[in-house]
Write a protein that holds these residues in place. Structure first.
Motif, mmCIF file in Angstrom:
data_model
loop_
_atom_site.group_PDB
_atom_site.id
_atom_site.type_symbol
_atom_site.label_atom_id
_atom_site.label_comp_id
_atom_site.label_asym_id
_atom_site.label_seq_id
_atom_site.Cartn_x
_atom_site.Cartn_y
_atom_site.Cartn_z
ATOM 1 N N GLY A 128 -39.350 -6.380 -27.093
ATOM 2 C CA GLY A 128 -39.112 -4.942 -27.195
ATOM 3 C C GLY A 128 -39.681 -4.341 -28.470
ATOM 4 N N ALA A 129 -39.706 -5.111 -29.550
ATOM 5 C CA ALA A 129 -40.146 -4.567 -30.841
ATOM 6 C C ALA A 129 -41.564 -4.012 -30.769
ATOM 7 N N ALA A 130 -42.446 -4.726 -30.058
ATOM 8 C CA ALA A 130 -43.834 -4.281 -29.957
ATOM 9 C C ALA A 130 -43.920 -2.957 -29.191
ATOM 10 N N VAL A 131 -43.077 -2.828 -28.165
ATOM 11 C CA VAL A 131 -43.064 -1.595 -27.367
ATOM 12 C C VAL A 131 -42.517 -0.448 -28.204
ATOM 13 N N SER A 132 -41.451 -0.733 -28.933
ATOM 14 C CA SER A 132 -40.844 0.275 -29.806
ATOM 15 C C SER A 132 -41.854 0.746 -30.856
ATOM 16 N N ALA A 133 -42.640 -0.185 -31.393
ATOM 17 C CA ALA A 133 -43.649 0.167 -32.406
ATOM 18 C C ALA A 133 -44.711 1.107 -31.822
ATOM 19 N N LYS A 134 -45.086 0.859 -30.560
ATOM 20 C CA LYS A 134 -46.051 1.756 -29.899
ATOM 21 C C LYS A 134 -45.475 3.159 -29.752
ATOM 22 N N ILE A 135 -44.213 3.219 -29.368
ATOM 23 C CA ILE A 135 -43.574 4.536 -29.190
ATOM 24 C C ILE A 135 -43.442 5.225 -30.550
ATOM 25 N N ARG A 136 -43.180 4.432 -31.589
ATOM 26 C CA ARG A 136 -43.075 4.986 -32.941
ATOM 27 C C ARG A 136 -44.394 5.663 -33.347
ATOM 28 N N GLU A 137 -45.498 5.049 -32.994
ATOM 29 C CA GLU A 137 -46.808 5.665 -33.279
ATOM 30 C C GLU A 137 -46.954 7.030 -32.602
ATOM 31 N N GLU A 138 -46.557 7.084 -31.329
ATOM 32 C CA GLU A 138 -46.624 8.357 -30.588
ATOM 33 C C GLU A 138 -45.750 9.416 -31.254
ATOM 34 N N VAL A 139 -44.551 9.003 -31.647
ATOM 35 C CA VAL A 139 -43.610 9.940 -32.266
ATOM 36 C C VAL A 139 -44.156 10.427 -33.604
ATOM 37 N N THR A 140 -44.678 9.509 -34.411
ATOM 38 C CA THR A 140 -45.220 9.865 -35.736
ATOM 39 C C THR A 140 -46.365 10.867 -35.578
ATOM 40 N N GLU A 141 -47.212 10.608 -34.599
ATOM 41 C CA GLU A 141 -48.323 11.510 -34.304
ATOM 42 C C GLU A 141 -47.804 12.908 -33.944
ATOM 43 N N ALA A 142 -46.778 12.933 -33.091
ATOM 44 C CA ALA A 142 -46.228 14.222 -32.627
ATOM 45 C C ALA A 142 -45.530 14.979 -33.754
ATOM 46 N N LEU A 143 -45.052 14.263 -34.757
ATOM 47 C CA LEU A 143 -44.304 14.918 -35.846
ATOM 48 C C LEU A 143 -45.179 15.870 -36.666
ATOM 49 N N HIS A 144 -46.499 15.695 -36.575
ATOM 50 C CA HIS A 144 -47.395 16.634 -37.263
ATOM 51 C C HIS A 144 -47.183 18.064 -36.762
ATOM 52 N N GLU A 145 -46.660 18.165 -35.541
ATOM 53 C CA GLU A 145 -46.448 19.507 -34.979
ATOM 54 C C GLU A 145 -45.187 20.175 -35.513
ATOM 55 N N PHE A 146 -44.444 19.444 -36.359
ATOM 56 C CA PHE A 146 -43.199 19.999 -36.897
ATOM 57 C C PHE A 146 -43.295 20.117 -38.413
ATOM 58 N N GLY B 69 -41.813 22.138 -40.359
ATOM 59 C CA GLY B 69 -40.502 22.402 -40.959
ATOM 60 C C GLY B 69 -39.595 21.192 -40.811
ATOM 61 N N ALA B 70 -38.369 21.465 -40.387
ATOM 62 C CA ALA B 70 -37.388 20.393 -40.220
ATOM 63 C C ALA B 70 -37.782 19.478 -39.059
ATOM 64 N N ALA B 71 -37.585 18.177 -39.258
ATOM 65 C CA ALA B 71 -37.838 17.220 -38.173
ATOM 66 C C ALA B 71 -36.823 17.452 -37.058
ATOM 67 N N PRO B 72 -37.187 17.089 -35.808
ATOM 68 C CA PRO B 72 -36.244 17.210 -34.694
ATOM 69 C C PRO B 72 -34.925 16.511 -35.009
ATOM 70 N N LYS B 73 -33.848 17.112 -34.540
ATOM 71 C CA LYS B 73 -32.518 16.605 -34.902
ATOM 72 C C LYS B 73 -31.685 16.222 -33.676
ATOM 73 N N LEU B 74 -31.158 15.010 -33.744
ATOM 74 C CA LEU B 74 -30.308 14.463 -32.681
ATOM 75 C C LEU B 74 -28.838 14.575 -33.060
ATOM 76 N N ALA B 75 -28.000 14.927 -32.101
ATOM 77 C CA ALA B 75 -26.542 14.838 -32.280
ATOM 78 C C ALA B 75 -26.031 13.692 -31.420
ATOM 79 N N ILE B 76 -25.319 12.763 -32.061
ATOM 80 C CA ILE B 76 -24.675 11.686 -31.296
ATOM 81 C C ILE B 76 -23.196 12.019 -31.211
ATOM 82 N N VAL B 77 -22.684 12.109 -29.999
ATOM 83 C CA VAL B 77 -21.296 12.526 -29.802
ATOM 84 C C VAL B 77 -20.487 11.331 -29.306
#
Lengths: 283, 283
Positions: free
Chosen positions: A6-24, A26-34
């Motif tokens: 799973g770690a290798a897959v997670s790392a690939k997704i992390r790359e996609e997320v890091t790339e997408a963060l350039h579009e933000f 201001g504040a990074a997207p925020k998660l609420a865990i309830v």
């Protein structure tokens, strides 16, 4: 047999997320865990999710409530979180305690913040195979594992063991969207071994420790283990007896370190998608 | 081979409906059929439904609109029908013309009047296998045909050909609810013949005239034909080449006179359920 980590897959997704963060800018997207109450499973998952969001450069905040909170009080608190413009997405740890009407919350949550696909709107979209909407993260994590490892799905015979609304059913629809031929198996399935053995890809989401051994697996099959159980020695284990597959399967995911490691990465990906949509639409 | 006729199933449902009508001392439950434009298919279905409702002792009214009605005007008209307290259930003939946003109507229709299961709420319920809510009538008609003929589903291998939101997908979930082991096949399925041949019950909902012949059917299998097509001679035919099954299948539904004859009976049953719920809840 190749171990699909799973770690290798997670790392690939992390790359996609890091790339997408350039579009933000201001504040990074925020998660609420309830979370309601202090179930050890929930708290472990929460810690993992918080750590993953931090690692991915995303914001997260925990909202925890006493296990005996009234239905009315929880609904009021949940409404505040749901309406909070600073929060882009919500993960509700379930099941909720008995006194709380979970169905009301499923209807209340904004489908655009519903990152784990619990609202009727998102459920209907997953069922229909639409591109919009959020599927449950665990179900989607299976697809991510297969795609990241270049395992094609189109036309393949895939057997899914388990028919829950968290994994089995939504995953079957995600597989169908990828043009797999899907067989949904469950406790009432007769000749389960034979049916599983006939599959090119076997996905175990039955919730029963080590129930799947080599007798269920066809030659060169890919085996994905979604189970998270505790064995008789108190160790974490999957639905699959991993060691027994060695001479028969071509690839398999371990537990721990397989699908579970990808689930919170999918949550992060959903969070970014939700933030893009919400913030974009407010421009 | 036994021919499973829809008329016998419809008659059974009529008995249930007649029995339930004792609970309505006032006005009988009332159906609204909503049609836009004058597609011959729609008009034929509408005539059939109106006749069935009358035959079952139920009320029905057609609401038809010109094919070029604007989205705004249709939404306003649909809202009136949806809000009309004299109407217990709605059948919307689809697809709607292009200028109308069908998605908006799916969200607007009250899930309690949505007899053909097009609202997200009802779709989510069918997906989850709940007892509440309405499935698309054609999908449910297949279950009625099987049940009325005492064909058990639990543990059975069932193959469904087709994955539409009108038949294939919801029907797969209804079969799963009855504890069948369901394989969903489609245009991308490889070795379709082999997969179908392995099924104890084969359901054809592909929308392709006579595509299924004896080479797809296992010995003593039950074959249910949901297709409604027109063959090269202009005659109505199903997805199954009925004659070819004679020496191999144990039972099969004809077209016409099979599943199609049951669909409007299911609509009537749904109407009574909707009326009971609405009128009961107003007490």
């Amino acid at each position: 047999m190749i171990t699909l980590k799973g770690a290798a897959v997670s790392a690939k997704i992390r790359e996609e997320v890091t790339e997408a963060l350039h579009e933000f800018p201001g504040a990074a997207p925020k998660l609420a865990i309830v979370r309601v109450g202090e179930r050890p499973d929930d708290m472990a998952y929460e810690r993992g999710a918080l750590k993953k969001m931090e690692n991915f450069g995303l914001q997260a905040e925990s909202f925890s409530f006493p296990g005996d909170i009234s239905d009315e009080a929880f609904q009021a608190e949940f409404k505040k979180i749901n309406d909070n413009p600073d929060i882009d997405g919500i993960l509700l740890l379930r099941p909720l305690p008995e006194q709380i009407n979970e169905r009301d919350i499923e209807h209340m949550i904004s489908s655009e913040k519903d990152l784990d696909g619990i609202s009727p709107e998102n459920i209907a979209r997953v069922f229909a195979g639409e591109n919009e909407g959020f599927a449950p993260c665990t179900a989607e994590a299976v697809i991510e594992v297969l795609k990241a490892n270049d395992i094609s799905l189109s036309g393949k015979r895939v057997a899914v063991i388990g028919r829950s609304m968290v994994v089995g059913r939504p995953l079957s629809m995600l597989l169908l969207k990828e043009n797999a031929t899907v067989t949904i198996c469950h406790t009432r399935t007769r000749e389960l071994e034979k049916t599983c053995k006939d599959a090119e890809i076997l996905i175990a989401a039955a919730g029963k420790a080590k129930m799947i051994d080599s007798s269920y697996v066809g030659a060169d099959a890919v085996v994905i283990d979604v189970g998270i159980n505790v064995d008789q020695d108190g160790n974490l284990c999957g639905d699959v007896d991993f060691e027994s597959l060695n001479s028969i399967a071509s690839m398999a995911t371990p537990v721990p370190g397989g699908v579970g490691a990808v689930t919170t990465a999918v949550l992060a990906k959903h969070l970014v998608t939700a933030a893009k949509k919400r913030r974009g639409s407010r421009k």
